[in-house]
Design a protein around this motif. Sequence first.
Motif, PDB file in Angstrom:
ATOM      1  N   LEU A   1       0.826  -1.211   0.000  1.00  0.00           N
ATOM      2  CA  LEU A   1       0.000   0.000   0.000  1.00  0.00           C
ATOM      3  C   LEU A   1       0.857   1.256   0.000  1.00  0.00           C
ATOM      4  N   THR A   2       2.084   1.171   0.488  1.00  0.00           N
ATOM      5  CA  THR A   2       2.937   2.360   0.522  1.00  0.00           C
ATOM      6  C   THR A   2       3.448   2.739  -0.865  1.00  0.00           C
ATOM      7  N   THR A   3       3.148   1.949  -1.879  1.00  0.00           N
ATOM      8  CA  THR A   3       3.496   2.344  -3.250  1.00  0.00           C
ATOM      9  C   THR A   3       2.761   3.618  -3.638  1.00  0.00           C
ATOM     10  N   GLY A   4       1.462   3.697  -3.322  1.00  0.00           N
ATOM     11  CA  GLY A   4       0.655   4.845  -3.713  1.00  0.00           C
ATOM     12  C   GLY A   4       0.065   5.627  -2.561  1.00  0.00           C
ATOM     13  N   HIS A   5       0.179   5.103  -1.338  1.00  0.00           N
ATOM     14  CA  HIS A   5      -0.358   5.777  -0.149  1.00  0.00           C
ATOM     15  C   HIS A   5      -1.825   6.159  -0.347  1.00  0.00           C
ATOM     16  N   ASP A   6      -2.624   5.216  -0.776  1.00  0.00           N
ATOM     17  CA  ASP A   6      -4.037   5.501  -1.066  1.00  0.00           C
ATOM     18  C   ASP A   6      -4.919   4.423  -0.447  1.00  0.00           C
ATOM     19  N   PRO A   7      -4.997   4.361   0.890  1.00  0.00           N
ATOM     20  CA  PRO A   7      -5.829   3.350   1.528  1.00  0.00           C
ATOM     21  C   PRO A   7      -7.309   3.619   1.298  1.00  0.00           C
ATOM     22  N   ALA A   8      -8.075   2.571   1.257  1.00  0.00           N
ATOM     23  CA  ALA A   8      -9.520   2.701   1.110  1.00  0.00           C
ATOM     24  C   ALA A   8     -10.111   3.261   2.400  1.00  0.00           C
ATOM     25  N   GLY A   9     -11.261   3.919   2.280  1.00  0.00           N
ATOM     26  CA  GLY A   9     -11.947   4.418   3.461  1.00  0.00           C
ATOM     27  C   GLY A   9     -12.241   3.299   4.434  1.00  0.00           C
ATOM     28  N   GLY A  10     -11.950   3.529   5.696  1.00  0.00           N
ATOM     29  CA  GLY A  10     -12.191   2.522   6.709  1.00  0.00           C
ATOM     30  C   GLY A  10     -11.059   1.528   6.899  1.00  0.00           C
ATOM     31  N   ASP A  11     -10.008   1.632   6.108  1.00  0.00           N
ATOM     32  CA  ASP A  11      -8.842   0.756   6.245  1.00  0.00           C
ATOM     33  C   ASP A  11      -7.948   1.345   7.337  1.00  0.00           C
ATOM     34  N   LEU A  12      -8.245   1.017   8.587  1.00  0.00           N
ATOM     35  CA  LEU A  12      -7.553   1.655   9.701  1.00  0.00           C
ATOM     36  C   LEU A  12      -6.068   1.335   9.702  1.00  0.00           C
ATOM     37  N   ASN A  13      -5.725   0.083   9.407  1.00  0.00           N
ATOM     38  CA  ASN A  13      -4.307  -0.274   9.344  1.00  0.00           C
ATOM     39  C   ASN A  13      -3.597   0.535   8.264  1.00  0.00           C
ATOM     40  N   GLY A  14      -4.199   0.575   7.079  1.00  0.00           N
ATOM     41  CA  GLY A  14      -3.586   1.283   5.964  1.00  0.00           C
ATOM     42  C   GLY A  14      -3.491   2.774   6.205  1.00  0.00           C
ATOM     43  N   GLU A  15      -4.531   3.360   6.780  1.00  0.00           N
ATOM     44  CA  GLU A  15      -4.509   4.801   7.061  1.00  0.00           C
ATOM     45  C   GLU A  15      -3.389   5.145   8.036  1.00  0.00           C
TER      46      GLU A  15
END
Length: 224
Positions: free
Chosen positions: A125-139
Motif C-alpha cells: 500500500l505504501t506504493t501509492g499511499h491511497d488506503p480505502a476508506g475505513g482501512d484503519l491499518n492502511g490509514e
Amino acid sequence: MTADQDPALLRRWNTTLLAARAGREGPDPAPYGRNLLTRWAEPQRRYHTVDHLRVVLDRVDELTDQGGEGGELELVRLAAWFHDAVYRPDRSENEERSAALAEKALTEAGLTPHEVTEVARLVRLTTGHDPAGGDLNGETLCDADLAVLASDRDTYRGYTAAVREEYAFVPEAAFREGRATILRHLLGLPRLFRTPYGAAVWEERARENMERELAELTDMSGKA
C-alpha cells in the motif's frame, strides 16, 4: 547502523514481533531484526535509512496515542519495519520486493497466514499511499510514512536534500521534472492524511512545505 549500534531499536522489533505472535511458539525474533537493520543501513540510502524507520515507528505511536482506534497495531508496526526493507533508488519494484521479504520472513517467524498477508498488503500500500476508506491499518501506516511532509522547515529541507542524494545518478533537469510531478500529484489529492489526527495536525503544514518546494523546483512558466 547495525543492530549492535542500536540495541533499543532491536528491542523494539523483538517486542513487536512477540506481541504479534501473541504467545505462540516461534524462533528468536532477534536475527530477523538484525537482518532488517542491516538492510536499512545499506550505503545507497540517504533518506530511507534507520532514522526514517525510527520516525515512522514513532509516528505510528503518535497516531495511536492521539486517539487512533481499531486496527491491528502490531501488524502496522511490522509493516513499518518492512516497508522499505528492500530499497534501490534505481528500481521501481522496491515495495513488491519488500512485501515478498515480509511474506517469507514473517511466515518463518511464526505469524499466521492472515497476519502475514496483512503485513504484506500494508507494505504494498505504501506504493501509492491511497488506503480505502475505513482501512484503519492502511490509514495509520500511510499517514506515518508521509508525516515527514509536515516537518518543520529545516527538517523538510534536510529530507529533500537526502532524497536528492539518493537520486544523485539522475541528471538535475530530469530529477526536478520528476520531483515536481510527484509534488503536483500529492497536492492534487483531496487529502494527504486519512486519519483524523493526521488531517488536523499535519495536512496544512505538509501542503505549505510541498508548495514551497514546488515553487523552488519550477521556473516562471510553471514547468520543471
